[in-house]
Write a protein that holds these residues in place. Structure first.
Motif, PDB file in Angstrom:
ATOM      1  N   ALA A 460      61.787 -28.004  25.301  1.00  0.00           N
ATOM      2  CA  ALA A 460      62.194 -27.543  24.081  1.00  0.00           C
ATOM      3  C   ALA A 460      61.400 -28.040  22.958  1.00  0.00           C
ATOM      4  N   GLY A 461      61.269 -29.568  22.846  1.00  0.00           N
ATOM      5  CA  GLY A 461      60.553 -30.189  21.931  1.00  0.00           C
ATOM      6  C   GLY A 461      59.113 -29.767  21.734  1.00  0.00           C
ATOM      7  N   GLU A 462      58.456 -29.638  23.119  1.00  0.00           N
ATOM      8  CA  GLU A 462      57.044 -29.126  22.924  1.00  0.00           C
ATOM      9  C   GLU A 462      56.936 -27.795  22.330  1.00  0.00           C
ATOM     10  N   VAL A 463      57.847 -27.064  22.872  1.00  0.00           N
ATOM     11  CA  VAL A 463      57.632 -25.365  22.404  1.00  0.00           C
ATOM     12  C   VAL A 463      58.095 -25.634  20.884  1.00  0.00           C
ATOM     13  N   SER A 464      59.025 -26.472  20.443  1.00  0.00           N
ATOM     14  CA  SER A 464      58.863 -26.581  18.923  1.00  0.00           C
ATOM     15  C   SER A 464      57.859 -26.911  18.169  1.00  0.00           C
ATOM     16  N   ARG A 465      57.283 -27.974  18.842  1.00  0.00           N
ATOM     17  CA  ARG A 465      55.967 -28.568  18.213  1.00  0.00           C
ATOM     18  C   ARG A 465      54.725 -27.536  18.071  1.00  0.00           C
ATOM     19  N   ARG A 466      54.722 -26.738  19.219  1.00  0.00           N
ATOM     20  CA  ARG A 466      53.675 -25.648  19.096  1.00  0.00           C
ATOM     21  C   ARG A 466      54.215 -24.615  17.974  1.00  0.00           C
ATOM     22  N   VAL A 467      55.290 -24.140  18.099  1.00  0.00           N
ATOM     23  CA  VAL A 467      55.592 -23.187  17.302  1.00  0.00           C
ATOM     24  C   VAL A 467      55.640 -23.628  15.624  1.00  0.00           C
ATOM     25  N   GLY A 468      56.132 -24.951  15.425  1.00  0.00           N
ATOM     26  CA  GLY A 468      55.925 -25.548  13.955  1.00  0.00           C
ATOM     27  C   GLY A 468      54.561 -25.438  13.682  1.00  0.00           C
ATOM     28  N   LYS A 469      53.621 -25.816  14.359  1.00  0.00           N
ATOM     29  CA  LYS A 469      52.117 -25.896  14.263  1.00  0.00           C
ATOM     30  C   LYS A 469      51.532 -24.548  13.937  1.00  0.00           C
ATOM     31  N   ARG A 470      51.999 -23.374  14.560  1.00  0.00           N
ATOM     32  CA  ARG A 470      51.439 -22.108  14.457  1.00  0.00           C
ATOM     33  C   ARG A 470      52.027 -21.683  13.061  1.00  0.00           C
ATOM     34  N   TRP A 471      53.172 -21.678  12.675  1.00  0.00           N
ATOM     35  CA  TRP A 471      53.924 -21.202  11.543  1.00  0.00           C
ATOM     36  C   TRP A 471      53.270 -21.729  10.436  1.00  0.00           C
ATOM     37  N   THR A 472      53.208 -23.278  10.417  1.00  0.00           N
ATOM     38  CA  THR A 472      52.695 -23.905   9.342  1.00  0.00           C
ATOM     39  C   THR A 472      51.131 -23.802   9.099  1.00  0.00           C
ATOM     40  N   ALA A 473      50.289 -23.522  10.236  1.00  0.00           N
ATOM     41  CA  ALA A 473      48.977 -23.297  10.086  1.00  0.00           C
ATOM     42  C   ALA A 473      48.708 -22.117   9.528  1.00  0.00           C
ATOM     43  N   PHE A 474      49.609 -21.096   9.717  1.00  0.00           N
ATOM     44  CA  PHE A 474      49.408 -19.578   9.251  1.00  0.00           C
ATOM     45  C   PHE A 474      49.943 -19.759   7.578  1.00  0.00           C
ATOM     46  N   ALA A 475      50.915 -20.602   7.186  1.00  0.00           N
ATOM     47  CA  ALA A 475      51.254 -20.774   5.932  1.00  0.00           C
ATOM     48  C   ALA A 475      49.759 -21.449   5.098  1.00  0.00           C
ATOM     49  N   ARG A 476      49.295 -22.190   5.982  1.00  0.00           N
ATOM     50  CA  ARG A 476      48.022 -22.875   5.245  1.00  0.00           C
ATOM     51  C   ARG A 476      46.843 -22.143   5.316  1.00  0.00           C
ATOM     52  N   ARG A 477      46.535 -21.510   6.370  1.00  0.00           N
ATOM     53  CA  ARG A 477      45.108 -20.723   6.486  1.00  0.00           C
ATOM     54  C   ARG A 477      45.313 -19.208   6.448  1.00  0.00           C
ATOM     55  N   GLY A 478      46.446 -18.741   6.883  1.00  0.00           N
ATOM     56  CA  GLY A 478      46.682 -17.437   7.107  1.00  0.00           C
ATOM     57  C   GLY A 478      46.205 -16.933   8.458  1.00  0.00           C
ATOM     58  N   VAL A 479      46.251 -17.830   9.241  1.00  0.00           N
ATOM     59  CA  VAL A 479      45.879 -17.716  10.763  1.00  0.00           C
ATOM     60  C   VAL A 479      46.874 -18.655  11.576  1.00  0.00           C
ATOM     61  N   PRO A 480      47.847 -18.246  12.588  1.00  0.00           N
ATOM     62  CA  PRO A 480      48.653 -18.936  13.339  1.00  0.00           C
ATOM     63  C   PRO A 480      48.054 -19.742  14.478  1.00  0.00           C
TER      64      PRO A 480
END
Length: 528
Positions: A460-480
């Motif tokens: 679950a921690g690994e899944v959370s790490r990937r989800v967090g990176k995708r969500w915040t990358a989308f917030a930063r650059r508009g691409v998840p």
């Protein structure tokens, strides 16, 4: 730590926060600055009850903002247990801000740059919930990914989502939705003082919070208040017309014993506890009488909300902002587990929902209902009911929105499939809202949390790490894109329908629910 760094000047006055996450979600003292309970509008009481939010008068001196503001008035729901973490009060319109210390955080910006802003809209069927719930603590998200996180409270239940406008000109429609717009205006006007970039605002939310987002994407007055959107399990068709909303309002008055011709006077004198009790009665009655509907929800008032949101998407009238949208594999399981009336989960209630939908759409060919039911072959009646309710409430609305919006702006579709061994054993699986702890990185926030009783924490921690990176990358650059070697997430379009299936290992699947999608068709089915 520097006391001055905790004092920020807003448009209404100075506020002081503190230098700790307040809940210890992996953040040591001083790593994240947090301000809680900052008012963003005047208290909606007295003459302002059932009215659009008004500007908050400035205050003198420094306002201490270290405790969460009151939650919106609501009753504790035995079927949806939640630690609201703050007492309820009508004076509930406040925001919370988490921001890394300047120059701190894994994804820190240059010294002269502002951080992307992520604004969370909590769910709860428009009648439950609070931004102070521990699972929504933004400290870990802010620290780990170098973003500014904002959450806020808005009016719920009858106070926020009952349309009383037919009973007099002193009632405004969609008060809860107007609160959300006022909170986003506060972010626009003030977030730079907290280190956030007002030109880089991403709204994200789950369930009714996500449905509010898809609605706001079609509301003209919300244009420009956010630049990207993430909608997690949005019941996007749960927006009703004035006729249905009016019948709910009349029932609300009837439960209160208030005559319609005196509503404008009496409703402002009724104790708030009585309003909440009447609201709860109607909230339980409506989905029981007409399965698949909510009592309290946004209404198409042709002013704030000019048209049904899914129809607006299909007509190319949504704001052209990049969108991430999706649903969970086993959405309806949690409603059965908690015996919640909010979603039909029995064969009888699902049949009643489909019959009511057919009545609400007289132009709908009757064979289409037969076609939908035939798309769930071989399943026991109970499992078929869970599948139909899942798709009617969440999966198909998300697909209808994605199909339409992908022709207008970059869109990404996901399906969240991950479940711990305990949740699988309990037959909850990837149920409704189970993805939320993965987004915030906050596990173990329930008083008694069985999530990892049979293991699965590392996965679950690994899944959370990937989800967090995708969500915040989308917030930063508009691409998840997580940029760490994870599976490339292709954009969604109505031809390929590339979908990210989030599990122990991510995968890209083209049109993963094709048979069900074809059976439901392209015409959005929702109660009018």
């Amino acid at each position: 730590m520097s006391t001055d760094a905790l004092v920020v000047v807003t448009c209404s006055g100075r506020v002081r926060g503190d230098g700790t996450s307040g809940r210890g979600r992996g953040s040591a003292t001083g790593e994240v600055r947090v301000w809680r309970g900052i008012p963003y509008a005047a208290a909606p009481v007295g003459a302002l009850r059932f009215r659009a939010p008004q500007r908050r008068e400035p205050w003198d001196g420094i306002r201490e903002c270290v405790e969460f503001g009151p939650s919106a008035p609501q009753s504790a729901s035995p079927s949806v247990p939640a630690d609201l973490a703050s007492a309820a009060d009508e004076d509930c319109l406040s925001v919370n801000v988490w921001a890394p210390w300047p120059g701190r955080g894994d994804a820190r910006p240059p010294d002269d740059a502002s951080r992307p802003v992520m604004v969370w809209i909590h769910g709860g069927a428009y009648c439950l919930g609070s931004s102070a719930q521990p699972v929504y603590d933004g400290a870990r998200l802010a620290w780990t990914h170098g973003v500014v996180v904002v959450s806020f409270n808005y009016r719920l239940g009858a106070l926020g989502f009952t349309d009383l406008s037919s009973f007099g000109p002193d009632f405004d429609t969609n008060c809860g939705l107007r609160d959300q717009i006022a909170a986003l205006e506060w972010v626009r006007d003030n977030i730079a003082a907290f280190g956030g970039d007002p030109a880089s605002v991403t709204v994200f939310g789950e369930s009714s919070g996500a449905s509010a987002i898809t609605t706001l994407m079609t509301v003209p007055s919300a244009r420009g208040l956010f630049h990207r959107a993430i909608a997690q399990s949005p019941p996007a068709t749960s927006v009703y017309g004035a006729r249905r909303a009016g019948s709910v309002a009349r029932r609300f008055l009837d439960v209160l014993g208030v005559e319609p011709d005196r509503a404008d006077v009496l409703l402002r004198a009724v104790p708030v506890a009585d309003l909440v009790a009447a609201s709860d009665t109607v909230v339980d009655e409506v989905p029981t009488g007409t399965p698949g509907t909510l009592a309290m929800a946004p209404v198409v008032d042709h002013t704030l909300v000019p048209r049904y949101p899914v129809a607006a998407f299909q007509q190319g009238l949504s704001h052209p902002v990049p969108l991430v949208i999706g649903s969970n594999r086993d959405e309806s399981s949690i409603f059965k587990f908690m015996k919640s009336p909010l979603l039909p989960v029995t064969g009888e209630s699902v049949d009643a929902m489909l019959a009511a939908l057919a009545d609400d759409h007289p132009d709908l060919p009757r064979e289409r209902i037969v076609q939908i039911l035939a798309a769930y072959p071989g399943a026991p009646a109970a499992r078929r009911a869970l599948g139909v309710s899942r798709d009617a409430a969440f999966r198909m609305p998300a697909l209808w929105v994605a199909d339409a919006h992908s022709a207008r702006a970059p869109t990404w579709m996901y399906r969240f499939d991950h479940a711990t061994p305990m949740l699988r054993a309990a037959r909850i699986g990837a149920g409704h809202a189970t993805e939320v702890p993965y987004v915030f990185g906050n596990f173990g926030t329930l008083h008694v949390d069985p999530t990892f009783w049979l293991g699965g924490r590392r996965s679950a921690g690994e899944v959370s790490r990937r989800v967090g990176k995708r969500w915040t990358a989308f917030a930063r650059r508009g691409v998840p894109a997580s940029l760490d070697g994870s599976k490339h997430w292709a954009r969604y379009d109505s031809r390929e329908r590339a979908t990210l299936v989030i599990d122990t290992r991510d995968s890209i699947v083209r049109d993963p629910d094709r048979e069900l999608r074809v059976a439901w068709g392209d015409q959005a089915l929702g109660f009018q």
